[in-house]
Design a protein around this motif. Structure first.
Motif, PDB file in Angstrom:
ATOM      1  N   ILE A 122     -45.042  11.642 -51.481  1.00 38.18           N
ATOM      2  CA  ILE A 122     -44.966  13.109 -51.591  1.00 38.18           C
ATOM      3  C   ILE A 122     -43.863  13.613 -50.673  1.00 38.18           C
ATOM      4  O   ILE A 122     -43.914  13.398 -49.449  1.00 38.18           O
ATOM      5  N   GLY A 140     -47.300  20.494 -50.739  1.00 34.99           N
ATOM      6  CA  GLY A 140     -47.230  19.063 -50.437  1.00 34.99           C
ATOM      7  C   GLY A 140     -48.383  18.614 -49.545  1.00 34.99           C
ATOM      8  O   GLY A 140     -49.013  17.578 -49.799  1.00 34.99           O
ATOM      9  N   THR A 180     -51.619  18.742 -51.467  1.00 34.59           N
ATOM     10  CA  THR A 180     -51.668  17.630 -52.435  1.00 34.59           C
ATOM     11  C   THR A 180     -52.004  16.324 -51.725  1.00 34.59           C
ATOM     12  O   THR A 180     -52.796  15.515 -52.233  1.00 34.59           O
ATOM     13  N   VAL A 198     -44.125  12.458 -56.079  1.00 40.31           N
ATOM     14  CA  VAL A 198     -44.230  13.916 -56.237  1.00 40.31           C
ATOM     15  C   VAL A 198     -43.020  14.538 -55.550  1.00 40.31           C
ATOM     16  O   VAL A 198     -42.935  14.594 -54.328  1.00 40.31           O
ATOM     17  N   ASN A 241     -41.588  17.348 -54.403  1.00 41.50           N
ATOM     18  CA  ASN A 241     -42.130  18.680 -54.114  1.00 41.50           C
ATOM     19  C   ASN A 241     -41.287  19.491 -53.143  1.00 41.50           C
ATOM     20  O   ASN A 241     -41.306  20.714 -53.185  1.00 41.50           O
ATOM     21  N   ASN A 297     -42.384  16.452 -60.931  1.00 38.96           N
ATOM     22  CA  ASN A 297     -41.394  17.339 -60.330  1.00 38.96           C
ATOM     23  C   ASN A 297     -41.939  18.762 -60.264  1.00 38.96           C
ATOM     24  O   ASN A 297     -42.445  19.286 -61.265  1.00 38.96           O
ATOM     25  N   ILE A 298     -41.816  19.370 -59.081  1.00 37.13           N
ATOM     26  CA  ILE A 298     -42.321  20.736 -58.922  1.00 37.13           C
ATOM     27  C   ILE A 298     -41.207  21.714 -59.279  1.00 37.13           C
ATOM     28  O   ILE A 298     -40.204  21.818 -58.563  1.00 37.13           O
ATOM     29  N   ILE A 321     -52.076  18.555 -59.901  1.00 38.17           N
ATOM     30  CA  ILE A 321     -51.318  17.307 -59.728  1.00 38.17           C
ATOM     31  C   ILE A 321     -52.268  16.107 -59.857  1.00 38.17           C
ATOM     32  O   ILE A 321     -51.964  15.122 -60.542  1.00 38.17           O
TER      33      ILE A 321
END
Ligand code: NDP
Length: 246
Positions: free
Chosen positions: A11, A19, A22, A88, A90, A139-140, A222
């Protein structure tokens, strides 16, 4: 059977906001975490909290604008856990301003972090995922990756780019069994508005953010994308506060 327990997840931007939330959510579901951001104290505290709750996490101070540092991050994950199941991407900035104010430093930073950071992350994990014929890149993006507002032209451009890159990635890698997910949050309570350097613009955005939802909401989405069976790819989600119009 859950498809999340034991997965190795990198992450970026794990030191705050989405982040960090998550990381906690995924740790509670039995993933092995590789946390990355620039603020070491934050990462260390988060790692300890996860470990104290019985979870597994390592961290590496990483600037996503450095291609070399992103490669080292992926190497750490591979060296420690033997694989990368999920990345991730982020880490992000939102220093919104009107174009006529010519905040060129902000334009450069936002493009470096929000676009190049995502590309460097993808580049760092793809070789091992392709070799294993398994992986998942999340992908954020943002609601700003779907519609542009005055003052958010450059931010929106980066978030449109994240969606374009993600769709290209999906078309290039689906045959290698690599899943891609675009997460587009609406307003979420985090430290994001602190990156705004325009003193006139910041209070306007902060006022808008009074209706924001918790980062946990994004963390849960997520986790949902990750836990689907491997033949199911949640390619895109928009998660807004119910009260958000645009
Ligand atoms: P935060 O400001 O709370 O978190 C941003 C994270 O990015 C921090 O952990 C920060 O860590 C990290 N980061 C920033 N620059 C770098 C860098 N150069 N290298 C490594 N890490 C970096 O905001 P959010 O949690 O809200 O943001 C996460 C993502 O969600 C972003 O991509 C954002 O655009 C997106 N998003 C957020 C929304 C919101 O309303 N909050 C809405 C839509 C999308 P550090 O400073 O320690 O490096």
């Amino acid at each position: 059977m859950s498809n999340i327990q034991g997965k190795v997840v990198i992450i970026t931007g794990a030191s705050s906001g989405i982040g960090e939330a998550t990381a906690k959510e995924l740790a509670s579901r039995g993933t092995k975490l590789v946390l990355a951001a620039r603020r070491e104290e934050r990462l260390k505290t988060l790692q300890l909290e996860i470990q104290n709750n019985g979870g597994e996490a390592i961290y590496k101070v990483t600037d996503v604008t450095s291609h070399e540092q992103m490669e080292e991050l992926a190497e750490l994950a591979l060296g420690t856990f033997g694989k990368v199941d999920v990345l991730v991407n982020n880490a992000g900035l939102m220093p919104n301003s009107f174009l006529h104010t010519k905040k060129i430093g902000d334009w450069n930073n936002i493009i470096d972090v929000n676009i190049k950071g995502v590309l460097y992350g993808i580049g760092a994990v793809l070789p091992s995922m392709r070799a294993r014929k398994e992986g998942h890149i999340i992908n954020i993006s943002s609601v700003a990756g779907h519609s542009v507002g005055a003052g958010s032209a450059v931010y929106a451009a980066t978030k449109f780019a994240v969606r374009a890159i993600s769709e290209g990635l999906r078309k290039e890698e689906y045959a290698n069994n690599i899943r891609t997910t675009i997460i587009s949050p609406g307003m979420v309570t985090t430290e994001l508005t602190e990156s705004i350097t325009d003193g006139n613009f910041k209070p306007v955005v902060e006022k808008m953010y009074e209706g924001a939802i918790d980062a946990d909401s994004i963390a849960r989405s997520i986790a949902f994308a990750i836990e689907q069976p491997s033949d199911v790819a949640i390619n895109e989600m928009i998660i807004r506060p119910t009260s958000q119009e645009r």
